[in-house]
Design a protein around this motif. Structure first.
Motif, PDB file in Angstrom:
ATOM      1  N   MET A   1     -18.259 -59.235 -47.799  1.00 30.23           N
ATOM      2  CA  MET A   1     -19.087 -58.099 -47.502  1.00 30.23           C
ATOM      3  C   MET A   1     -19.058 -57.344 -48.736  1.00 30.23           C
ATOM      4  O   MET A   1     -18.136 -56.907 -49.331  1.00 30.23           O
ATOM      5  N   SER A   2     -20.364 -56.838 -49.393  1.00 33.03           N
ATOM      6  CA  SER A   2     -20.519 -56.075 -50.367  1.00 33.03           C
ATOM      7  C   SER A   2     -20.253 -54.520 -49.985  1.00 33.03           C
ATOM      8  O   SER A   2     -20.790 -54.288 -48.735  1.00 33.03           O
ATOM      9  N   PHE A   3     -20.021 -53.659 -50.781  1.00 29.75           N
ATOM     10  CA  PHE A   3     -19.903 -52.416 -50.384  1.00 29.75           C
ATOM     11  C   PHE A   3     -19.822 -51.413 -51.710  1.00 29.75           C
ATOM     12  O   PHE A   3     -19.883 -51.923 -52.690  1.00 29.75           O
ATOM     13  N   ARG A   4     -20.230 -50.293 -51.569  1.00 29.52           N
ATOM     14  CA  ARG A   4     -20.504 -49.096 -52.540  1.00 29.52           C
ATOM     15  C   ARG A   4     -19.219 -48.958 -53.225  1.00 29.52           C
ATOM     16  O   ARG A   4     -18.121 -48.795 -52.783  1.00 29.52           O
ATOM     17  N   THR A   5     -19.318 -48.827 -54.741  1.00 33.58           N
ATOM     18  CA  THR A   5     -18.139 -48.705 -55.624  1.00 33.58           C
ATOM     19  C   THR A   5     -18.048 -47.114 -55.900  1.00 33.58           C
ATOM     20  O   THR A   5     -19.212 -46.618 -55.847  1.00 33.58           O
ATOM     21  N   ILE A   6     -16.935 -46.922 -56.334  1.00 34.05           N
ATOM     22  CA  ILE A   6     -16.632 -45.591 -56.966  1.00 34.05           C
ATOM     23  C   ILE A   6     -15.866 -45.440 -58.074  1.00 34.05           C
ATOM     24  O   ILE A   6     -14.867 -45.818 -58.084  1.00 34.05           O
ATOM     25  N   PRO A   7     -16.408 -45.266 -59.034  1.00 35.93           N
ATOM     26  CA  PRO A   7     -15.693 -45.090 -60.366  1.00 35.93           C
ATOM     27  C   PRO A   7     -14.437 -44.151 -60.347  1.00 35.93           C
ATOM     28  O   PRO A   7     -14.829 -43.091 -59.924  1.00 35.93           O
ATOM     29  N   SER A   8     -13.368 -44.531 -60.816  1.00 39.32           N
ATOM     30  CA  SER A   8     -12.364 -43.789 -61.042  1.00 39.32           C
ATOM     31  C   SER A   8     -11.193 -44.233 -62.179  1.00 39.32           C
ATOM     32  O   SER A   8     -11.318 -45.383 -62.471  1.00 39.32           O
ATOM     33  N   SER A   9     -10.375 -43.377 -62.343  1.00 42.38           N
ATOM     34  CA  SER A   9      -9.350 -43.898 -63.352  1.00 42.38           C
ATOM     35  C   SER A   9      -8.277 -42.751 -63.305  1.00 42.38           C
ATOM     36  O   SER A   9      -8.327 -41.674 -62.636  1.00 42.38           O
ATOM     37  N   PRO A  10      -7.075 -43.021 -63.851  1.00 41.53           N
ATOM     38  CA  PRO A  10      -6.204 -42.167 -63.971  1.00 41.53           C
ATOM     39  C   PRO A  10      -6.326 -40.625 -64.381  1.00 41.53           C
ATOM     40  O   PRO A  10      -5.878 -39.652 -64.028  1.00 41.53           O
ATOM     41  N   ALA A  11      -7.391 -40.693 -65.219  1.00 42.21           N
ATOM     42  CA  ALA A  11      -8.066 -39.518 -65.804  1.00 42.21           C
ATOM     43  C   ALA A  11      -8.853 -38.713 -64.934  1.00 42.21           C
ATOM     44  O   ALA A  11      -9.239 -37.617 -64.965  1.00 42.21           O
ATOM     45  N   ASP A  12      -9.552 -39.542 -64.005  1.00 40.19           N
ATOM     46  CA  ASP A  12     -10.282 -39.056 -62.975  1.00 40.19           C
ATOM     47  C   ASP A  12     -10.223 -39.820 -61.872  1.00 40.19           C
ATOM     48  O   ASP A  12     -10.774 -40.634 -61.157  1.00 40.19           O
ATOM     49  N   ALA A 122     -18.842 -53.948 -37.942  1.00 40.60           N
ATOM     50  CA  ALA A 122     -20.367 -53.847 -38.200  1.00 40.60           C
ATOM     51  C   ALA A 122     -20.830 -52.366 -38.664  1.00 40.60           C
ATOM     52  O   ALA A 122     -21.780 -52.560 -39.519  1.00 40.60           O
ATOM     53  N   ALA A 123     -20.093 -51.507 -38.202  1.00 41.84           N
ATOM     54  CA  ALA A 123     -20.232 -50.115 -38.909  1.00 41.84           C
ATOM     55  C   ALA A 123     -20.174 -50.181 -40.431  1.00 41.84           C
ATOM     56  O   ALA A 123     -20.763 -49.622 -41.187  1.00 41.84           O
ATOM     57  N   ALA A 124     -19.327 -50.932 -40.837  1.00 34.80           N
ATOM     58  CA  ALA A 124     -19.152 -51.147 -42.351  1.00 34.80           C
ATOM     59  C   ALA A 124     -20.245 -51.914 -43.065  1.00 34.80           C
ATOM     60  O   ALA A 124     -20.489 -51.662 -44.256  1.00 34.80           O
ATOM     61  N   GLU A 125     -20.767 -52.833 -42.269  1.00 33.65           N
ATOM     62  CA  GLU A 125     -22.026 -53.568 -42.680  1.00 33.65           C
ATOM     63  C   GLU A 125     -23.199 -52.466 -42.791  1.00 33.65           C
ATOM     64  O   GLU A 125     -23.865 -52.503 -43.707  1.00 33.65           O
ATOM     65  N   PHE A 295      -6.832 -50.847 -52.568  1.00 34.75           N
ATOM     66  CA  PHE A 295      -7.909 -50.010 -52.182  1.00 34.75           C
ATOM     67  C   PHE A 295      -8.603 -49.362 -53.178  1.00 34.75           C
ATOM     68  O   PHE A 295      -9.912 -49.542 -53.470  1.00 34.75           O
ATOM     69  N   VAL A 296      -7.725 -48.781 -54.215  1.00 34.50           N
ATOM     70  CA  VAL A 296      -8.707 -48.118 -55.076  1.00 34.50           C
ATOM     71  C   VAL A 296      -9.387 -49.197 -56.125  1.00 34.50           C
ATOM     72  O   VAL A 296     -10.381 -49.045 -56.602  1.00 34.50           O
ATOM     73  N   ARG A 297      -8.686 -50.047 -56.481  1.00 34.08           N
ATOM     74  CA  ARG A 297      -9.111 -51.366 -57.372  1.00 34.08           C
ATOM     75  C   ARG A 297     -10.429 -51.819 -56.823  1.00 34.08           C
ATOM     76  O   ARG A 297     -11.402 -52.022 -57.607  1.00 34.08           O
ATOM     77  N   ALA A 298     -10.366 -51.968 -55.474  1.00 37.87           N
ATOM     78  CA  ALA A 298     -11.638 -52.527 -54.766  1.00 37.87           C
ATOM     79  C   ALA A 298     -12.852 -51.412 -54.882  1.00 37.87           C
ATOM     80  O   ALA A 298     -13.882 -51.984 -55.193  1.00 37.87           O
ATOM     81  N   LEU A 299     -12.531 -50.333 -54.806  1.00 39.59           N
ATOM     82  CA  LEU A 299     -13.809 -49.478 -54.895  1.00 39.59           C
ATOM     83  C   LEU A 299     -14.208 -49.379 -56.281  1.00 39.59           C
ATOM     84  O   LEU A 299     -15.061 -49.159 -56.437  1.00 39.59           O
ATOM     85  N   ARG A 300     -13.297 -49.331 -57.194  1.00 40.58           N
ATOM     86  CA  ARG A 300     -13.581 -49.547 -58.793  1.00 40.58           C
ATOM     87  C   ARG A 300     -14.508 -50.754 -59.028  1.00 40.58           C
ATOM     88  O   ARG A 300     -15.531 -50.708 -59.872  1.00 40.58           O
ATOM     89  N   GLY A 302     -15.510 -53.497 -56.812  1.00 40.65           N
ATOM     90  CA  GLY A 302     -16.426 -54.162 -55.850  1.00 40.65           C
ATOM     91  C   GLY A 302     -15.961 -55.412 -55.231  1.00 40.65           C
ATOM     92  O   GLY A 302     -16.543 -56.257 -54.450  1.00 40.65           O
ATOM     93  N   GLU A 303     -14.686 -55.831 -55.808  1.00 32.24           N
ATOM     94  CA  GLU A 303     -13.917 -57.142 -55.066  1.00 32.24           C
ATOM     95  C   GLU A 303     -13.589 -56.836 -53.991  1.00 32.24           C
ATOM     96  O   GLU A 303     -12.829 -55.888 -53.711  1.00 32.24           O
ATOM     97  N   PRO A 304     -13.815 -57.614 -52.839  1.00 34.39           N
ATOM     98  CA  PRO A 304     -13.225 -57.491 -51.503  1.00 34.39           C
ATOM     99  C   PRO A 304     -11.842 -57.547 -51.800  1.00 34.39           C
ATOM    100  O   PRO A 304     -11.201 -58.436 -52.008  1.00 34.39           O
ATOM    101  N   PRO A 305     -11.235 -56.700 -50.785  1.00 31.42           N
ATOM    102  CA  PRO A 305      -9.724 -56.636 -51.027  1.00 31.42           C
ATOM    103  C   PRO A 305      -9.066 -57.402 -49.862  1.00 31.42           C
ATOM    104  O   PRO A 305      -9.824 -57.682 -48.911  1.00 31.42           O
ATOM    105  N   SER A 306      -7.988 -58.025 -50.018  1.00 30.28           N
ATOM    106  CA  SER A 306      -7.207 -58.534 -48.833  1.00 30.28           C
ATOM    107  C   SER A 306      -7.098 -57.323 -47.895  1.00 30.28           C
ATOM    108  O   SER A 306      -6.452 -56.288 -48.081  1.00 30.28           O
ATOM    109  N   GLY A 307      -7.555 -57.506 -46.526  1.00 29.79           N
ATOM    110  CA  GLY A 307      -7.438 -56.679 -45.703  1.00 29.79           C
ATOM    111  C   GLY A 307      -8.519 -55.685 -45.114  1.00 29.79           C
ATOM    112  O   GLY A 307      -8.697 -55.063 -44.449  1.00 29.79           O
TER     113      GLY A 307
END
Length: 377
Positions: A1-12, A122-125, A295-300, A302-307
């Motif tokens: 499933m694809s999901f919205r990404t959120i850019p982040s970094s140690p500085a942000d 389904a809600a995530a979809e 979790f943070v890496r997936a949001l950065r 867009g790669e679906p995470p284990s779990g």
């Protein structure tokens, strides 16, 4: 499933609200405050003084707290929730967050039963937001090493876990009908799926309560799962077995064509057989801190995470199938458990958009895993 990404970094760093200020919530509080990848924006709990106490104990007396997790996230500019509430609250808290545009990292189980977990998938979809379940054993480096090891054993015949502890919890666990299966076994069941990279097909369970047990329900259980491809996974455990206790991870044996791999749950796995041992590459992640990193890496990325919730639901379905088998005395088919849960989810769903998403699934197994149930092939 694809999901919205959120850019982040140690500085942000990603700004998060923790929901739940009990014992596990405080473990997550320590993990979040130590991570350079996230910033704690607040703590939510229906017991607001408890949330304040948790913040104070972490040395954060000015941290915002509140009873409503979504409202607190909106007030503080948080970008995601970490849901550490009791299982019965997982569905309402996670659903509210997803529809408020907040991705969620939640403690296991995904929900209190499979039908509620399907609703969350389904809600995530519908929302396009990530919901990831933290199955902390997935991030055990020794388990990752065991998976690398068994890949060299050829076809696998049997995987077994023994889990014997003598735990006096008090409280709700000692009143549950199936405390071992419902409260603990999901860790081992999920680990078996991770090791074999295969999904369950059938389950047969016998549960019982020894005469000396201090539990009201069945504290002992033995379950045999047939996994896709024919491997049998056998779980044998007890919550009331004094002496010679196993690791909290259980003791594992994997029997393959070329040899056997053993893991005591606490130390590095070992290999015995006609196969050359190779140094495991392992995993850079460990425990709930590893789940947070993923979790943070997936949001950065867009790669679906284990779990991710779709991938995780089958572990909860193994629990439900085992409990159903223990009650019925019969072999249970996982697809029957899934379809019954799907029918219940459709009956109980209050959001029309989520109900439409559920109704549009060709089959539950295909929606969750991308594979078609055997009887329809």
């Amino acid at each position: 499933m694809s999901f919205r990404t959120i850019p982040s970094s140690p500085a942000d760093p990603l700004r998060v609200v923790i929901v739940g200020a009990g014992g596990m919530g405080r473990a997550w509080l320590a993990t979040v405050t130590e991570s350079p990848e996230v910033m704690l924006a607040g703590i939510a709990d229906l017991d607001v003084p408890l949330a304040r106490s948790a913040a104070d104990s972490a040395g954060l007396p000015d941290l915002p707290v509140g009873a409503d997790a979504v409202a607190l996230a909106q007030q503080t500019g948080a970008q995601a929730l970490i849901n550490v509430t009791v299982p019965e609250a997982h569905h309402p808290v996670t659903t509210a967050a997803l529809f408020a545009g907040l991705p969620v990292l939640g403690e296991k189980p995904a929900a209190e039963n499979v039908s509620r977990a399907l609703s969350l998938a389904a809600a995530a979809e519908v929302t396009g937001e990530l919901f990831m379940v933290s199955q902390s054993r997935r991030w055990n480096p020794q388990l990752a090493a065991l998976r690398e090891m068994i890949a060299r054993l050829g076809p696998i015949g049997t995987v077994s876990t023994t889990f014997f502890r003598s735990e006096h919890f008090g409280g709700f666990r000692e009143l549950m009908a199936y405390p071992l299966l419902i409260d603990m076994a999901i860790h081992a069941f999920d680990s078996a799926r991770f090791l074999l990279q295969a999904e369950p097909v059938t389950a047969y369970c016998q549960s019982y309560n020894p005469p000396w047990s201090w539990y009201a329900g069945d504290a002992n259980a033995t379950v045999v799962f047939e996994m896709a491809g024919g491997t049998r996974y056998i779980y044998n455990g007890s919550w009331c077995s004094p002496g010679a206790t196993t690791s909290w991870n259980g003791s594992w044996r994997v029997s393959g064509e070329k040899g056997t791999a053993l893991w005591d749950g606490d130390h590095e796995p070992v290999l015995d057989g006609e196969v050359d041992a190779a140094e495991a590459t392992g995993t850079p992640y460990s425990g709930i801190a590893g789940a947070l990193q993923v979790f943070v890496r997936a949001l950065r990325t867009g790669e679906p995470p284990s779990g991710e919730v779709h991938e995780n639901v089958m572990s909860l379905a193994m629990v439900e199938a085992a409990v159903t088998s223990a009650a019925s005395g019969r072999l249970e088919h996982l697809d029957d458990v899934l379809e019954q849960a799907h029918a219940q989810a459709l009956r109980e769903e209050t959001r029309a958009d989520v109900r439409d998403a559920l109704a549009g699934w060709p089959s539950v197994r295909e929606a969750l895993t991308g594979t078609v149930p055997a009887e329809t092939r």
